[in-house]
Design a protein around this motif. Sequence first.
Motif, PDB file in Angstrom:
ATOM      1  N   GLY A  30       1.036  -1.111  -0.007  1.00  0.00           N
ATOM      2  CA  GLY A  30       0.121  -0.118  -0.117  1.00  0.00           C
ATOM      3  C   GLY A  30       0.828   1.239  -0.012  1.00  0.00           C
ATOM      4  O   GLY A  30       0.460   2.143  -0.690  1.00  0.00           O
ATOM      5  N   SER A  31       1.848   1.227   0.698  1.00  0.00           N
ATOM      6  CA  SER A  31       2.882   2.293   0.655  1.00  0.00           C
ATOM      7  C   SER A  31       3.276   2.650  -0.561  1.00  0.00           C
ATOM      8  O   SER A  31       3.603   3.677  -1.131  1.00  0.00           O
ATOM      9  N   LEU A  32       3.870   1.709  -1.259  1.00  0.00           N
ATOM     10  CA  LEU A  32       4.458   1.840  -2.644  1.00  0.00           C
ATOM     11  C   LEU A  32       3.592   2.234  -3.679  1.00  0.00           C
ATOM     12  O   LEU A  32       3.506   3.334  -4.350  1.00  0.00           O
ATOM     13  N   ILE A  33       2.118   1.868  -3.601  1.00  0.00           N
ATOM     14  CA  ILE A  33       1.104   2.246  -4.379  1.00  0.00           C
ATOM     15  C   ILE A  33       0.831   3.835  -4.078  1.00  0.00           C
ATOM     16  O   ILE A  33       0.648   4.596  -4.995  1.00  0.00           O
ATOM     17  N   ARG A  34       0.823   3.890  -2.746  1.00  0.00           N
ATOM     18  CA  ARG A  34       0.290   5.348  -2.361  1.00  0.00           C
ATOM     19  C   ARG A  34       1.444   6.292  -3.013  1.00  0.00           C
ATOM     20  O   ARG A  34       1.174   7.566  -3.619  1.00  0.00           O
ATOM     21  N   ARG A  35       2.568   6.124  -2.739  1.00  0.00           N
ATOM     22  CA  ARG A  35       3.788   6.760  -2.808  1.00  0.00           C
ATOM     23  C   ARG A  35       3.887   7.108  -4.675  1.00  0.00           C
ATOM     24  O   ARG A  35       4.124   8.039  -5.337  1.00  0.00           O
ATOM     25  N   GLY A  36       3.700   5.924  -5.162  1.00  0.00           N
ATOM     26  CA  GLY A  36       4.016   5.817  -6.787  1.00  0.00           C
ATOM     27  C   GLY A  36       2.963   6.844  -7.371  1.00  0.00           C
ATOM     28  O   GLY A  36       3.194   7.382  -8.331  1.00  0.00           O
ATOM     29  N   TYR A  37       1.679   6.719  -6.983  1.00  0.00           N
ATOM     30  CA  TYR A  37       0.380   7.344  -7.729  1.00  0.00           C
ATOM     31  C   TYR A  37       0.473   8.792  -7.290  1.00  0.00           C
ATOM     32  O   TYR A  37      -0.052   9.548  -7.920  1.00  0.00           O
ATOM     33  N   LEU A  38       0.971   8.944  -6.064  1.00  0.00           N
ATOM     34  CA  LEU A  38       1.018  10.406  -5.533  1.00  0.00           C
ATOM     35  C   LEU A  38       2.057  11.141  -6.514  1.00  0.00           C
ATOM     36  O   LEU A  38       1.939  12.198  -6.907  1.00  0.00           O
ATOM     37  N   ALA A  39       3.233  10.483  -6.659  1.00  0.00           N
ATOM     38  CA  ALA A  39       4.519  11.179  -7.514  1.00  0.00           C
ATOM     39  C   ALA A  39       3.995  11.112  -9.002  1.00  0.00           C
ATOM     40  O   ALA A  39       4.240  12.052  -9.600  1.00  0.00           O
ATOM     41  N   ALA A  40       2.944  10.140  -9.379  1.00  0.00           N
ATOM     42  CA  ALA A  40       2.589  10.233 -10.685  1.00  0.00           C
ATOM     43  C   ALA A  40       1.554  11.600 -10.868  1.00  0.00           C
ATOM     44  O   ALA A  40       1.779  12.227 -11.966  1.00  0.00           O
ATOM     45  N   ALA A  41       0.895  11.662  -9.997  1.00  0.00           N
ATOM     46  CA  ALA A  41       0.083  12.903 -10.000  1.00  0.00           C
ATOM     47  C   ALA A  41       0.778  14.174 -10.046  1.00  0.00           C
ATOM     48  O   ALA A  41       0.506  15.269 -10.906  1.00  0.00           O
ATOM     49  N   VAL A  42       1.816  14.421  -9.070  1.00  0.00           N
ATOM     50  CA  VAL A  42       2.509  15.686  -8.838  1.00  0.00           C
ATOM     51  C   VAL A  42       3.477  15.670 -10.088  1.00  0.00           C
ATOM     52  O   VAL A  42       3.349  16.841 -10.830  1.00  0.00           O
ATOM     53  N   GLY A  43       4.195  14.573 -10.467  1.00  0.00           N
ATOM     54  CA  GLY A  43       5.189  14.833 -11.300  1.00  0.00           C
ATOM     55  C   GLY A  43       4.651  14.846 -12.800  1.00  0.00           C
ATOM     56  O   GLY A  43       5.166  15.676 -13.548  1.00  0.00           O
ATOM     57  N   GLY A  44       3.484  14.387 -13.059  1.00  0.00           N
ATOM     58  CA  GLY A  44       2.966  14.291 -14.500  1.00  0.00           C
ATOM     59  C   GLY A  44       2.424  15.704 -14.623  1.00  0.00           C
ATOM     60  O   GLY A  44       2.621  16.191 -15.889  1.00  0.00           O
ATOM     61  N   ALA A  45       1.939  16.400 -13.649  1.00  0.00           N
ATOM     62  CA  ALA A  45       1.527  17.836 -13.971  1.00  0.00           C
ATOM     63  C   ALA A  45       2.407  18.785 -14.121  1.00  0.00           C
ATOM     64  O   ALA A  45       2.509  19.789 -14.945  1.00  0.00           O
ATOM     65  N   VAL A  46       3.590  18.595 -13.299  1.00  0.00           N
ATOM     66  CA  VAL A  46       4.806  19.580 -13.431  1.00  0.00           C
ATOM     67  C   VAL A  46       5.520  19.185 -14.626  1.00  0.00           C
ATOM     68  O   VAL A  46       5.641  20.212 -15.390  1.00  0.00           O
ATOM     69  N   ALA A  47       5.599  18.149 -15.141  1.00  0.00           N
ATOM     70  CA  ALA A  47       5.990  17.663 -16.618  1.00  0.00           C
ATOM     71  C   ALA A  47       5.168  18.240 -17.726  1.00  0.00           C
ATOM     72  O   ALA A  47       5.803  19.022 -18.468  1.00  0.00           O
TER      73      ALA A  47
END
Length: 225
Positions: A30-47
């Motif tokens: 669950g921690s991997l999923i949470r961190r991965g998709y939170l990073a996807a949300a922030v990183g994708g928008a910034v990119a």
Amino acid sequence: MLTAFAVAHLAPTTWLAATPTASTPEPTTGSLIRRGYLAAAVGGAVAAALYGLATGTAVELDYNPYLKWTLGAAIPLTVCAALIAATAPRIAADALPTWLALTRPAVTHAIIAAIGIFLMRAALTLTTPIDLTGMPGLAGSLGAALLGAATALTASRSRMLRTITAPGLAIGYALVFSYDTSSALIVGYLVALTWWGLRLTAQTLRLAFPAVGTALHRLVDRSSG
């Protein structure tokens, strides 16, 4: 944005694949999923924002049209990734393999769409490879056909629907492609991509809160009865 989804999908998939004989603790996965998709949300928008700004800088024009396209396409998927990050860790351990199979990103379809859009824009602007081949009409129609096929493949998981709609949309996109319709065709693909993200989010919510889905089914059955 899809690259961010792919990276987020890779982390828990690799973790589960590396421990086939042992049960994976839910908090770790669950921690991997949470961190991965939170990073996807922030990183994708910034990119997406940086890409729009970089394009405006490269052509030395106003940033707004480019940010409108890049952020307009990324923000719906950003919201989906944030919702997945918040709810996916609640999915039961025995349902995680099913969920991970559902979350495979539509990267192949995105590559097909990217090639199609590249050919369409090259045909309209008479740039590479059109300036070398001298066949803008054929290249533009081919690009539109690829985009139509990618739209159909992205919008549905059903093999039957894909078999029916992909050739139809490919032919239809190729026939209507022109300078005036090119943006609408691209928007059609972005709508299909947004639908892919919404469907994935809905499936995540269904697996994370199975009791809610059961209760809704019961209400529907009572209403129909």
